[in-house]
Design a protein around this motif. Sequence first.
Motif, PDB file in Angstrom:
ATOM      1  N   ALA A   1      37.012  25.816  29.965  1.00  0.00           N
ATOM      2  CA  ALA A   1      36.857  25.865  28.491  1.00  0.00           C
ATOM      3  C   ALA A   1      36.916  27.309  27.998  1.00  0.00           C
ATOM      4  O   ALA A   1      37.608  27.618  27.021  1.00  0.00           O
ATOM      5  N   LYS A   2      36.244  28.202  28.725  1.00  0.00           N
ATOM      6  CA  LYS A   2      36.205  29.628  28.324  1.00  0.00           C
ATOM      7  C   LYS A   2      37.609  30.242  28.455  1.00  0.00           C
ATOM      8  O   LYS A   2      38.109  30.896  27.533  1.00  0.00           O
ATOM      9  N   GLY A   3      38.275  29.975  29.582  1.00  0.00           N
ATOM     10  CA  GLY A   3      39.632  30.492  29.786  1.00  0.00           C
ATOM     11  C   GLY A   3      40.579  30.006  28.703  1.00  0.00           C
ATOM     12  O   GLY A   3      41.416  30.757  28.187  1.00  0.00           O
TER      13      GLY A   3
ATOM     14  N   LEU B   1      43.804  31.024  23.979  1.00  0.00           N
ATOM     15  CA  LEU B   1      44.347  30.467  22.741  1.00  0.00           C
ATOM     16  C   LEU B   1      44.446  31.553  21.669  1.00  0.00           C
ATOM     17  O   LEU B   1      45.438  31.652  20.949  1.00  0.00           O
ATOM     18  N   LYS B   2      43.392  32.387  21.621  1.00  0.00           N
ATOM     19  CA  LYS B   2      43.380  33.481  20.624  1.00  0.00           C
ATOM     20  C   LYS B   2      44.587  34.402  20.865  1.00  0.00           C
ATOM     21  O   LYS B   2      45.246  34.850  19.928  1.00  0.00           O
ATOM     22  N   LYS B   3      44.922  34.603  22.134  1.00  0.00           N
ATOM     23  CA  LYS B   3      46.017  35.539  22.480  1.00  0.00           C
ATOM     24  C   LYS B   3      47.380  34.878  22.286  1.00  0.00           C
ATOM     25  O   LYS B   3      48.242  35.395  21.588  1.00  0.00           O
ATOM     26  N   SER B   4      47.548  33.691  22.879  1.00  0.00           N
ATOM     27  CA  SER B   4      48.922  33.148  22.909  1.00  0.00           C
ATOM     28  C   SER B   4      49.218  32.200  21.756  1.00  0.00           C
ATOM     29  O   SER B   4      50.360  31.801  21.564  1.00  0.00           O
ATOM     30  N   ALA B   5      48.201  31.807  20.956  1.00  0.00           N
ATOM     31  CA  ALA B   5      48.491  30.903  19.814  1.00  0.00           C
ATOM     32  C   ALA B   5      47.522  31.178  18.667  1.00  0.00           C
ATOM     33  O   ALA B   5      46.688  30.316  18.321  1.00  0.00           O
ATOM     34  N   PRO B   6      47.627  32.359  18.063  1.00  0.00           N
ATOM     35  CA  PRO B   6      46.685  32.694  16.971  1.00  0.00           C
ATOM     36  C   PRO B   6      46.759  31.706  15.805  1.00  0.00           C
ATOM     37  O   PRO B   6      45.801  31.594  15.040  1.00  0.00           O
TER      38      PRO B   6
END
Length: 331
Positions: free
Chosen positions: A185-187, A192-197
Amino acid sequence: MSTKTLVVVLAAGALVAACGGQIGQNNSSGGGQSSAAAPANKNLELVVGVKNEPFYISMQCGAEAAAKEAGYTITTQAPDKFDPTLQAPIVTALGAKKPAALLIAPTDDKTMAPQMKQIKDMGVKVIEVDTALQDTSVAASSISSDNTQGGQLAAQTMAKLTSGKSGSVLVLDTKAGTSTTAARAKGFEEELKKSAPNLKSIGVQFTENEPSVAAQKVTAAISSTPDLIGVFATNLNTGEGAATGLRSAGKVGQVQLVGFDASPSEVEGLRAGAFQALIAQDPATIGKAGVQQAIAAIEGKSVQRNISAPLVALTKDDMDQKAEFFYKTKC
Ligand code: T6T
């Protein structure tokens, strides 16, 4: 978009010593090769997370094959639920049996420590397979998937599946204290923040490892979050429940579902379009490596403290080429 592009295999280099070393590189504890006589006690015990679950059955198959090959015996036990109050008495009772080693998937990263310490203090080698304690002083070796990486792979897959669209994503974890699903979940959330803002996580919700609870969480999120575009289910039970929730809401294929594991029900769900991708582990390899590290510890040979097992992404297009990653229901 064709799903072929989704194929990411984290299997290269199969079993990688997580402490940065490759197989065979000696970054381990123990006095190296021992010419000691064969140990008198060749009895191993495997205590998995829960009964009758394809991930742990597949792990048991790998462990049994490795034990047989090495001339050791192995007995497998499991609690009825993924619950430390049910698992702890099993470990305590093993004190009387005094196996040479205990391979265990602790069902809580803190509350299982006392029983595991107690049996270690009796001279039994302790090997963690799949889940682990926060306290790293108990186990001689820990073998699992790189679950953080698995979560990152799921986020990258979700980004591709939603192809630039904006929307919300729900993350389903199992029980607090489960080291594996917490890392997934943490990964996932960090990646997600990095690859799909353009994708926003509406947070991690717990399902008590119950498919029915996962289904409820999904249907609730569909009605409360109109722009729900994806669900990441961190393990087998949450995935099966999430698929049921999407089916009952008539949202199959509209809300992208990325699951973890590859149980027969998940594999059929991928083929039928309820799931758009699965991140499959290699439980047999975890079981096999667990037995090998247990035997190395018993025989005073070098032991690797941390080992990562392969992960692979499955899609409808490429799943049949990776059928070896489908989990078993019997050995
Ligand atoms: O995902 C696996 C395992 O890795 C996790 O620790 C607990 O759940 C499973 O057993 C699947 O139900």
